[in-house]
Motif scaffolding. Structure first.
Motif, PDB file in Angstrom:
ATOM      1  N   PRO A  75       0.830  -1.205   0.000  1.00 49.20           N
ATOM      2  CA  PRO A  75       0.000   0.000   0.000  1.00 49.20           C
ATOM      3  C   PRO A  75       0.862   1.252   0.000  1.00 49.20           C
ATOM      4  O   PRO A  75       1.994   1.235   0.488  1.00 49.20           O
ATOM      5  N   GLY A  76       0.347   2.293  -0.596  1.00 50.06           N
ATOM      6  CA  GLY A  76       1.078   3.550  -0.630  1.00 50.06           C
ATOM      7  C   GLY A  76       2.064   3.642  -1.784  1.00 50.06           C
ATOM      8  O   GLY A  76       3.002   4.428  -1.717  1.00 50.06           O
ATOM      9  N   THR A  77       1.861   2.850  -2.824  1.00 50.82           N
ATOM     10  CA  THR A  77       2.747   2.915  -3.983  1.00 50.82           C
ATOM     11  C   THR A  77       2.756   4.339  -4.534  1.00 50.82           C
ATOM     12  O   THR A  77       1.706   4.968  -4.655  1.00 50.82           O
ATOM     13  N   PRO A  78       3.937   4.856  -4.879  1.00 51.53           N
ATOM     14  CA  PRO A  78       3.989   6.221  -5.432  1.00 51.53           C
ATOM     15  C   PRO A  78       3.190   6.332  -6.721  1.00 51.53           C
ATOM     16  O   PRO A  78       3.137   5.390  -7.516  1.00 51.53           O
ATOM     17  N   GLN A  79       2.571   7.482  -6.935  1.00 46.62           N
ATOM     18  CA  GLN A  79       1.839   7.731  -8.166  1.00 46.62           C
ATOM     19  C   GLN A  79       2.769   7.583  -9.360  1.00 46.62           C
ATOM     20  O   GLN A  79       3.917   8.007  -9.311  1.00 46.62           O
ATOM     21  N   GLY A  80       2.260   6.950 -10.428  1.00 48.58           N
ATOM     22  CA  GLY A  80       3.021   6.807 -11.658  1.00 48.58           C
ATOM     23  C   GLY A  80       3.940   5.611 -11.707  1.00 48.58           C
ATOM     24  O   GLY A  80       4.549   5.337 -12.737  1.00 48.58           O
ATOM     25  N   ALA A  81       4.063   4.861 -10.606  1.00 45.60           N
ATOM     26  CA  ALA A  81       4.950   3.696 -10.580  1.00 45.60           C
ATOM     27  C   ALA A  81       4.275   2.506 -11.247  1.00 45.60           C
ATOM     28  O   ALA A  81       3.084   2.279 -11.074  1.00 45.60           O
ATOM     29  N   VAL A  82       5.048   1.741 -11.999  1.00 51.98           N
ATOM     30  CA  VAL A  82       4.562   0.499 -12.594  1.00 51.98           C
ATOM     31  C   VAL A  82       4.653  -0.572 -11.511  1.00 51.98           C
ATOM     32  O   VAL A  82       5.707  -0.750 -10.896  1.00 51.98           O
ATOM     33  N   VAL A  83       3.531  -1.282 -11.276  1.00 51.62           N
ATOM     34  CA  VAL A  83       3.481  -2.256 -10.189  1.00 51.62           C
ATOM     35  C   VAL A  83       3.231  -3.658 -10.722  1.00 51.62           C
ATOM     36  O   VAL A  83       2.753  -3.845 -11.842  1.00 51.62           O
ATOM     37  N   LEU A 121      16.482   4.466 -15.013  1.00 48.41           N
ATOM     38  CA  LEU A 121      16.718   5.751 -14.346  1.00 48.41           C
ATOM     39  C   LEU A 121      15.671   6.786 -14.738  1.00 48.41           C
ATOM     40  O   LEU A 121      15.211   7.561 -13.879  1.00 48.41           O
ATOM     41  N   ASP A 122      15.251   6.785 -15.991  1.00 52.04           N
ATOM     42  CA  ASP A 122      14.223   7.734 -16.419  1.00 52.04           C
ATOM     43  C   ASP A 122      12.888   7.458 -15.737  1.00 52.04           C
ATOM     44  O   ASP A 122      12.171   8.384 -15.358  1.00 52.04           O
ATOM     45  N   GLU A 123      12.535   6.184 -15.564  1.00 53.59           N
ATOM     46  CA  GLU A 123      11.289   5.859 -14.860  1.00 53.59           C
ATOM     47  C   GLU A 123      11.357   6.334 -13.411  1.00 53.59           C
ATOM     48  O   GLU A 123      10.405   6.925 -12.892  1.00 53.59           O
ATOM     49  N   ILE A 124      12.484   6.095 -12.758  1.00 56.39           N
ATOM     50  CA  ILE A 124      12.644   6.550 -11.367  1.00 56.39           C
ATOM     51  C   ILE A 124      12.523   8.070 -11.307  1.00 56.39           C
ATOM     52  O   ILE A 124      11.832   8.613 -10.434  1.00 56.39           O
ATOM     53  N   SER A 125      13.141   8.757 -12.230  1.00 57.42           N
ATOM     54  CA  SER A 125      13.077  10.215 -12.271  1.00 57.42           C
ATOM     55  C   SER A 125      11.634  10.696 -12.429  1.00 57.42           C
ATOM     56  O   SER A 125      11.185  11.600 -11.721  1.00 57.42           O
ATOM     57  N   GLU A 126      10.903  10.077 -13.349  1.00 55.68           N
ATOM     58  CA  GLU A 126       9.505  10.470 -13.587  1.00 55.68           C
ATOM     59  C   GLU A 126       8.654  10.270 -12.334  1.00 55.68           C
ATOM     60  O   GLU A 126       7.866  11.141 -11.961  1.00 55.68           O
ATOM     61  N   VAL A 127       8.813   9.122 -11.684  1.00 56.38           N
ATOM     62  CA  VAL A 127       8.021   8.842 -10.475  1.00 56.38           C
ATOM     63  C   VAL A 127       8.394   9.820  -9.367  1.00 56.38           C
ATOM     64  O   VAL A 127       7.525  10.329  -8.650  1.00 56.38           O
ATOM     65  N   MET A 128       9.667  10.140  -9.235  1.00 60.10           N
ATOM     66  CA  MET A 128      10.083  11.081  -8.192  1.00 60.10           C
ATOM     67  C   MET A 128       9.592  12.494  -8.484  1.00 60.10           C
ATOM     68  O   MET A 128       9.287  13.243  -7.556  1.00 60.10           O
ATOM     69  N   MET A 129       9.493  12.866  -9.741  1.00 54.15           N
ATOM     70  CA  MET A 129       8.951  14.189 -10.100  1.00 54.15           C
ATOM     71  C   MET A 129       7.483  14.301  -9.687  1.00 54.15           C
ATOM     72  O   MET A 129       7.051  15.333  -9.180  1.00 54.15           O
ATOM     73  N   GLY A 164       7.631  14.083  -2.215  1.00 56.33           N
ATOM     74  CA  GLY A 164       8.053  13.652  -0.883  1.00 56.33           C
ATOM     75  C   GLY A 164       8.810  12.337  -0.895  1.00 56.33           C
ATOM     76  O   GLY A 164       9.303  11.888   0.138  1.00 56.33           O
ATOM     77  N   LEU A 165       8.933  11.732  -2.051  1.00 53.05           N
ATOM     78  CA  LEU A 165       9.582  10.431  -2.158  1.00 53.05           C
ATOM     79  C   LEU A 165      11.095  10.569  -2.084  1.00 53.05           C
ATOM     80  O   LEU A 165      11.683  11.414  -2.741  1.00 53.05           O
ATOM     81  N   MET A 166      11.706   9.728  -1.265  1.00 50.34           N
ATOM     82  CA  MET A 166      13.162   9.666  -1.123  1.00 50.34           C
ATOM     83  C   MET A 166      13.601   8.306  -1.667  1.00 50.34           C
ATOM     84  O   MET A 166      12.793   7.403  -1.791  1.00 50.34           O
ATOM     85  N   MET A 167      14.897   8.180  -1.958  1.00 48.94           N
ATOM     86  CA  MET A 167      15.373   6.939  -2.557  1.00 48.94           C
ATOM     87  C   MET A 167      16.732   6.552  -1.992  1.00 48.94           C
ATOM     88  O   MET A 167      17.653   7.368  -1.948  1.00 48.94           O
ATOM     89  N   ASN A 168      16.835   5.295  -1.543  1.00 51.09           N
ATOM     90  CA  ASN A 168      18.130   4.698  -1.245  1.00 51.09           C
ATOM     91  C   ASN A 168      18.700   4.196  -2.561  1.00 51.09           C
ATOM     92  O   ASN A 168      17.993   3.558  -3.350  1.00 51.09           O
ATOM     93  N   ILE A 169      19.964   4.479  -2.802  1.00 52.71           N
ATOM     94  CA  ILE A 169      20.657   3.980  -3.982  1.00 52.71           C
ATOM     95  C   ILE A 169      21.827   3.145  -3.469  1.00 52.71           C
ATOM     96  O   ILE A 169      22.743   3.674  -2.833  1.00 52.71           O
ATOM     97  N   GLU A 181      18.643  15.031 -14.041  1.00 53.07           N
ATOM     98  CA  GLU A 181      17.271  15.001 -14.553  1.00 53.07           C
ATOM     99  C   GLU A 181      16.351  15.952 -13.780  1.00 53.07           C
ATOM    100  O   GLU A 181      15.175  16.071 -14.109  1.00 53.07           O
ATOM    101  N   GLY A 182      16.859  16.586 -12.731  1.00 53.44           N
ATOM    102  CA  GLY A 182      16.086  17.583 -12.008  1.00 53.44           C
ATOM    103  C   GLY A 182      15.632  17.189 -10.621  1.00 53.44           C
ATOM    104  O   GLY A 182      14.887  17.927  -9.982  1.00 53.44           O
TER     105      GLY A 182
END
Length: 159
Positions: A36-44, A72-80, A84-89, A120-121
């Motif tokens: 639950p709580g999947t970020p908007q725009g993420a492919v699940v 990387l582009d998909e991650i960028s789009e979802v983070m845009m 409030g989304l943060m990411m461990n790399i 990517e911003g």
């Protein structure tokens, strides 16, 4: 006729279908959603969990390969979409070389992924990078293919 109509077994009640409630908008109903709580725009996947690809690296390299760009582009789009989304790399290596050398290489790989996303911003303070050297293989290091799979960066979101 009387026996068929009045003495026939009672019909089995059919349960009403559960309402389709999808609180996070990922297309998976809440009662089946394991993430639950999947970020908007993420492919699940079918369980509602964000499918984030890994990116791989050439031997002893920390440069982003062309096959990593879609991930990387998909991650960028979802983070845009989700400010409030943060990411461990998390960076990893195969087991060729010393632990110390591979620690630095795994950190450089994670940093390269972060640098791409920042370009990517995405604000750099939204990332935590970690290097794990060859301490967490996902494949045996005794084959060329296994070592290739272990030279990677993985992503895990958090808020």
């Amino acid at each position: 006729f009387v026996e068929k109509v009045f003495l026939a077994p009672a019909p089995i009640p059919v349960a009403a279908p559960e309402p389709f409630i999808d609180s996070d908008g990922d297309g998976v109903p809440d009662h089946l959603d394991r993430c639950p709580g999947t970020p908007q725009g993420a492919v699940v996947d079918a369980e509602g969990c964000w499918i984030i690809g890994k990116i791989h690296f050439d031997f002893d390299r920390a440069e982003i390969r062309p096959d990593a760009i879609p991930v990387l582009d998909e991650i960028s789009e979802v983070m845009m979409i989700n400010p409030g989304l943060m990411m461990n790399i998390n960076g990893f290596t195969c087991n060729i070389g010393t632990m110390e050398y591979n620690q630095g290489l795994s950190e450089r790989r994670a940093q390269a992924a972060k640098n791409y996303l920042v370009e990517e911003g995405i604000n750099s303070n939204r990332f935590i990078i970690n290097g794990f050297s060859y301490t967490m293989p996902i494949s045996p290091n005794d084959t060329i293919e296994g070592r290739r799979m272990n030279r990677r960066v993985e992503f895990s979101p958090f808020e």
